[in-house]
Scaffold this motif. Structure first.
Motif, PDB file in Angstrom:
ATOM      1  N   TRP A  31     -25.680 -30.047   6.388  1.00  0.00           N
ATOM      2  CA  TRP A  31     -26.101 -29.392   5.148  1.00  0.00           C
ATOM      3  C   TRP A  31     -25.299 -29.977   3.994  1.00  0.00           C
ATOM      4  CZ3 TRP A  31     -25.069 -27.075   9.730  1.00  0.00           C
ATOM      5  CH2 TRP A  31     -26.059 -26.261  10.313  1.00  0.00           C
ATOM      6  N   ARG A  32     -25.924 -30.207   2.854  1.00  0.00           N
ATOM      7  CA  ARG A  32     -25.228 -30.704   1.678  1.00  0.00           C
ATOM      8  C   ARG A  32     -24.511 -29.557   0.972  1.00  0.00           C
ATOM      9  NH1 ARG A  32     -28.684 -32.678  -2.423  1.00  0.00           N
ATOM     10  NH2 ARG A  32     -26.978 -33.903  -3.271  1.00  0.00           N
ATOM     11  N   ILE A  33     -23.213 -29.720   0.736  1.00  0.00           N
ATOM     12  CA  ILE A  33     -22.431 -28.673   0.088  1.00  0.00           C
ATOM     13  C   ILE A  33     -22.891 -28.450  -1.347  1.00  0.00           C
ATOM     14  CG2 ILE A  33     -20.106 -28.186  -0.838  1.00  0.00           C
ATOM     15  CD1 ILE A  33     -18.964 -28.993   1.827  1.00  0.00           C
ATOM     16  N   GLU A  34     -23.337 -29.503  -2.017  1.00  0.00           N
ATOM     17  CA  GLU A  34     -23.841 -29.345  -3.384  1.00  0.00           C
ATOM     18  C   GLU A  34     -25.009 -28.365  -3.426  1.00  0.00           C
ATOM     19  OE1 GLU A  34     -25.642 -32.018  -7.089  1.00  0.00           O
ATOM     20  OE2 GLU A  34     -24.999 -32.995  -5.231  1.00  0.00           O
ATOM     21  N   GLY A  38     -24.934 -24.048  -4.952  1.00  0.00           N
ATOM     22  CA  GLY A  38     -25.817 -23.572  -6.012  1.00  0.00           C
ATOM     23  C   GLY A  38     -26.647 -22.364  -5.634  1.00  0.00           C
ATOM     24  N   ARG A  39     -26.415 -21.820  -4.451  1.00  0.00           N
ATOM     25  CA  ARG A  39     -27.214 -20.679  -4.011  1.00  0.00           C
ATOM     26  C   ARG A  39     -26.792 -19.396  -4.723  1.00  0.00           C
ATOM     27  NH1 ARG A  39     -31.349 -22.613  -3.351  1.00  0.00           N
ATOM     28  NH2 ARG A  39     -30.304 -24.367  -4.317  1.00  0.00           N
ATOM     29  N   ASN A  40     -27.758 -18.561  -5.047  1.00  0.00           N
ATOM     30  CA  ASN A  40     -27.500 -17.292  -5.727  1.00  0.00           C
ATOM     31  C   ASN A  40     -27.351 -16.174  -4.698  1.00  0.00           C
ATOM     32  OD1 ASN A  40     -27.207 -15.365  -7.729  1.00  0.00           O
ATOM     33  ND2 ASN A  40     -29.427 -15.084  -7.992  1.00  0.00           N
ATOM     34  N   ALA A  41     -26.280 -16.258  -3.931  1.00  0.00           N
ATOM     35  CA  ALA A  41     -26.005 -15.253  -2.890  1.00  0.00           C
ATOM     36  C   ALA A  41     -24.525 -15.327  -2.537  1.00  0.00           C
ATOM     37  CB  ALA A  41     -26.863 -15.525  -1.657  1.00  0.00           C
ATOM     38  N   LYS A  60     -18.653 -18.777  -2.117  1.00  0.00           N
ATOM     39  CA  LYS A  60     -17.478 -19.096  -2.936  1.00  0.00           C
ATOM     40  C   LYS A  60     -16.736 -20.295  -2.349  1.00  0.00           C
ATOM     41  CE  LYS A  60     -14.975 -15.711  -4.450  1.00  0.00           C
ATOM     42  NZ  LYS A  60     -14.004 -14.583  -4.508  1.00  0.00           N
ATOM     43  N   GLN A  61     -16.653 -20.378  -1.030  1.00  0.00           N
ATOM     44  CA  GLN A  61     -15.991 -21.521  -0.406  1.00  0.00           C
ATOM     45  C   GLN A  61     -16.739 -22.813  -0.724  1.00  0.00           C
ATOM     46  OE1 GLN A  61     -16.108 -21.945   3.905  1.00  0.00           O
ATOM     47  NE2 GLN A  61     -14.000 -22.713   3.935  1.00  0.00           N
ATOM     48  N   MET A  62     -18.057 -22.755  -0.721  1.00  0.00           N
ATOM     49  CA  MET A  62     -18.850 -23.940  -1.040  1.00  0.00           C
ATOM     50  C   MET A  62     -18.615 -24.378  -2.488  1.00  0.00           C
ATOM     51  SD  MET A  62     -20.350 -24.556   1.817  1.00  0.00           S
ATOM     52  CE  MET A  62     -18.820 -23.893   2.527  1.00  0.00           C
ATOM     53  N   ILE A  63     -18.515 -23.411  -3.397  1.00  0.00           N
ATOM     54  CA  ILE A  63     -18.261 -23.727  -4.804  1.00  0.00           C
ATOM     55  C   ILE A  63     -16.887 -24.374  -4.955  1.00  0.00           C
ATOM     56  CG2 ILE A  63     -17.870 -22.714  -7.085  1.00  0.00           C
ATOM     57  CD1 ILE A  63     -19.937 -20.559  -6.311  1.00  0.00           C
ATOM     58  N   TYR A  64     -15.886 -23.823  -4.257  1.00  0.00           N
ATOM     59  CA  TYR A  64     -14.529 -24.380  -4.316  1.00  0.00           C
ATOM     60  C   TYR A  64     -14.508 -25.811  -3.790  1.00  0.00           C
ATOM     61  CZ  TYR A  64     -12.358 -19.860  -5.426  1.00  0.00           C
ATOM     62  OH  TYR A  64     -11.972 -18.697  -6.039  1.00  0.00           O
ATOM     63  N   LEU A  65     -15.154 -26.032  -2.645  1.00  0.00           N
ATOM     64  CA  LEU A  65     -15.165 -27.366  -2.048  1.00  0.00           C
ATOM     65  C   LEU A  65     -15.867 -28.372  -2.955  1.00  0.00           C
ATOM     66  CD1 LEU A  65     -15.946 -26.579   1.705  1.00  0.00           C
ATOM     67  CD2 LEU A  65     -13.809 -27.482   0.774  1.00  0.00           C
ATOM     68  N   MET A  69     -14.153 -31.600  -4.708  1.00  0.00           N
ATOM     69  CA  MET A  69     -14.743 -32.922  -4.528  1.00  0.00           C
ATOM     70  C   MET A  69     -14.943 -33.618  -5.868  1.00  0.00           C
ATOM     71  SD  MET A  69     -15.799 -35.020  -2.244  1.00  0.00           S
ATOM     72  CE  MET A  69     -16.889 -36.399  -1.966  1.00  0.00           C
ATOM     73  N   GLN A  70     -15.457 -32.895  -6.845  1.00  0.00           N
ATOM     74  CA  GLN A  70     -15.683 -33.481  -8.164  1.00  0.00           C
ATOM     75  C   GLN A  70     -14.373 -33.920  -8.814  1.00  0.00           C
ATOM     76  OE1 GLN A  70     -18.089 -30.229  -9.939  1.00  0.00           O
ATOM     77  NE2 GLN A  70     -19.687 -31.779 -10.204  1.00  0.00           N
ATOM     78  N   ALA A  71     -13.328 -33.095  -8.651  1.00  0.00           N
ATOM     79  CA  ALA A  71     -12.025 -33.424  -9.236  1.00  0.00           C
ATOM     80  C   ALA A  71     -11.424 -34.672  -8.600  1.00  0.00           C
ATOM     81  CB  ALA A  71     -11.071 -32.241  -9.084  1.00  0.00           C
ATOM     82  N   ILE A  72     -11.517 -34.775  -7.272  1.00  0.00           N
ATOM     83  CA  ILE A  72     -10.972 -35.941  -6.572  1.00  0.00           C
ATOM     84  C   ILE A  72     -11.797 -37.183  -6.896  1.00  0.00           C
ATOM     85  CG2 ILE A  72     -10.408 -36.949  -4.328  1.00  0.00           C
ATOM     86  CD1 ILE A  72      -8.604 -34.665  -5.000  1.00  0.00           C
ATOM     87  N   GLU A  73     -13.110 -37.025  -6.995  1.00  0.00           N
ATOM     88  CA  GLU A  73     -13.979 -38.153  -7.337  1.00  0.00           C
ATOM     89  C   GLU A  73     -13.636 -38.721  -8.717  1.00  0.00           C
ATOM     90  OE1 GLU A  73     -18.232 -37.478  -5.034  1.00  0.00           O
ATOM     91  OE2 GLU A  73     -17.963 -36.724  -7.073  1.00  0.00           O
ATOM     92  N   GLU A  74     -13.319 -37.850  -9.645  1.00  0.00           N
ATOM     93  CA  GLU A  74     -12.992 -38.299 -10.999  1.00  0.00           C
ATOM     94  C   GLU A  74     -11.757 -39.190 -10.986  1.00  0.00           C
ATOM     95  OE1 GLU A  74     -12.029 -36.412 -15.423  1.00  0.00           O
ATOM     96  OE2 GLU A  74     -12.840 -35.145 -13.831  1.00  0.00           O
ATOM     97  N   VAL A  75     -10.798 -38.847 -10.124  1.00  0.00           N
ATOM     98  CA  VAL A  75      -9.572 -39.635 -10.010  1.00  0.00           C
ATOM     99  C   VAL A  75      -9.821 -40.950  -9.284  1.00  0.00           C
ATOM    100  CG1 VAL A  75      -7.291 -39.709  -8.942  1.00  0.00           C
ATOM    101  CG2 VAL A  75      -8.038 -37.643 -10.136  1.00  0.00           C
ATOM    102  N   THR A  76     -10.577 -40.887  -8.211  1.00  0.00           N
ATOM    103  CA  THR A  76     -10.787 -42.069  -7.364  1.00  0.00           C
ATOM    104  C   THR A  76     -11.892 -42.985  -7.876  1.00  0.00           C
ATOM    105  OG1 THR A  76     -12.404 -40.928  -5.950  1.00  0.00           O
ATOM    106  CG2 THR A  76     -10.084 -40.749  -5.335  1.00  0.00           C
ATOM    107  N   GLU A  77     -12.771 -42.434  -8.718  1.00  0.00           N
ATOM    108  CA  GLU A  77     -13.951 -43.171  -9.174  1.00  0.00           C
ATOM    109  C   GLU A  77     -14.771 -43.649  -7.983  1.00  0.00           C
ATOM    110  OE1 GLU A  77     -12.585 -46.269 -11.765  1.00  0.00           O
ATOM    111  OE2 GLU A  77     -12.110 -44.876 -13.390  1.00  0.00           O
TER     112      GLU A  77
END
Length: 262
Positions: A31-34, A38-41, A60-65, A69-77
């Protein structure tokens, strides 16, 4: 009686991708975490193709993950797809796969960029899965985290940053190159790929540095390895098989975390 919303069931069946059914396969579904984030539940029920409940996860765990991921991607490009797989022995892996891009209507939406052409990932090709549209196929980086690892991570974003950073380190340093040269890449095999001790040290080092640069505590890497060691030292396979954890490795991570905290 457990109530299952139509939305929840739809999420599970649309996101799930059947993979190799070989006996040694480390997982059967992804399953894709993205998508899940985005689920409304508050919770999401992940089900197999027969509608059997496999896992109930916290949105909430999916949102955190996804945020980590986005934060680490920004650093690593280094762009990567983050997925969940089934499997109870804690495991995570990084590999390259083929993704199918779907082009969105450039006129859709109301934002300032609504006129720009956008693409989204429709599917990821897994061994023996239904082929994707080759015309729209692109090579993508994939990081997989299974159910057992999700339970270890909980809502600790610092451990998640260390794990994601570590796996991106393997991709950045192309540690799977030799493996891919020997056999065609698939996520089933990647989940069982064993790296050398030098590979692990390099990925630990890069992962910890990237986590700090993204604003996370380097002690998260220490906590993660301590938990993995405690949970899997008597088991074979899983994260302990593909990413051997040891007192020596934990000690080195503690030393690295102290240096990075100065």
């Amino acid at each position: 009686m457990t109530f299952v919303s139509k939305q929840t069931v739809l999420i599970a069946f649309l996101a799930v991708l059947a993979a190799s059914q070989s006996f040694a396969a480390p997982f059967s579904y992804t399953w894709r975490i993205e998508d899940l984030a985005g689920r409304n539940a508050e919770t999401i029920e992940l089900r197999d193709k027969n509608n059997r409940l496999l896992k109930r996860i916290d949105t909430k765990q999916m949102i955190y993950l996804y945020s980590v991921m986005q934060a680490i991607e920004e650093v690593t490009e280094l762009r990567s797809e983050l997925i969940i797989t089934d499997g109870e022995i804690p495991n995570a892996f990084a590999t390259k796969a083929m993704g199918e891009l779907v082009r969105k209507d450039p006129g859709a939406g109301n934002g300032p960029d609504s006129g720009a052409e956008e693409t989204s990932l429709k599917g990821i090709s897994i061994a023996d899965a239904k082929p994707i549209d080759e015309e729209n196929a692109v090579e993508i980086n994939v990081i997989g985290i299974n159910f057992g690892m999700l339970d270890l991570l909980g809502l600790d974003v610092h451990m998640a940053a260390a794990l994601i950073g570590h796996e991106l380190g393997h991709l950045k340093l192309d540690h799977g190159k030799d493996h891919r040269n020997r056999r065609r890449t698939d996520m089933q095999t990647a989940a069982n790929t064993k790296y050398s001790r030098d590979n692990e040290r390099e990925a630990d080092y890069l992962g910890a540095i990237w986590a700090v640069e993204a604003g996370y505590d380097p002690q998260g890497a220490v906590r993660l390895q301590e938990l993995v060691y405690k949970k899997t030292r008597h088991l074979s396979g899983g994260f302990s098989g593909s990413h051997p954890s040891s007192i020596e490795r934990i000690t080195k991570l503690k030393s690295l975390a102290r240096r990075l905290s100065r």
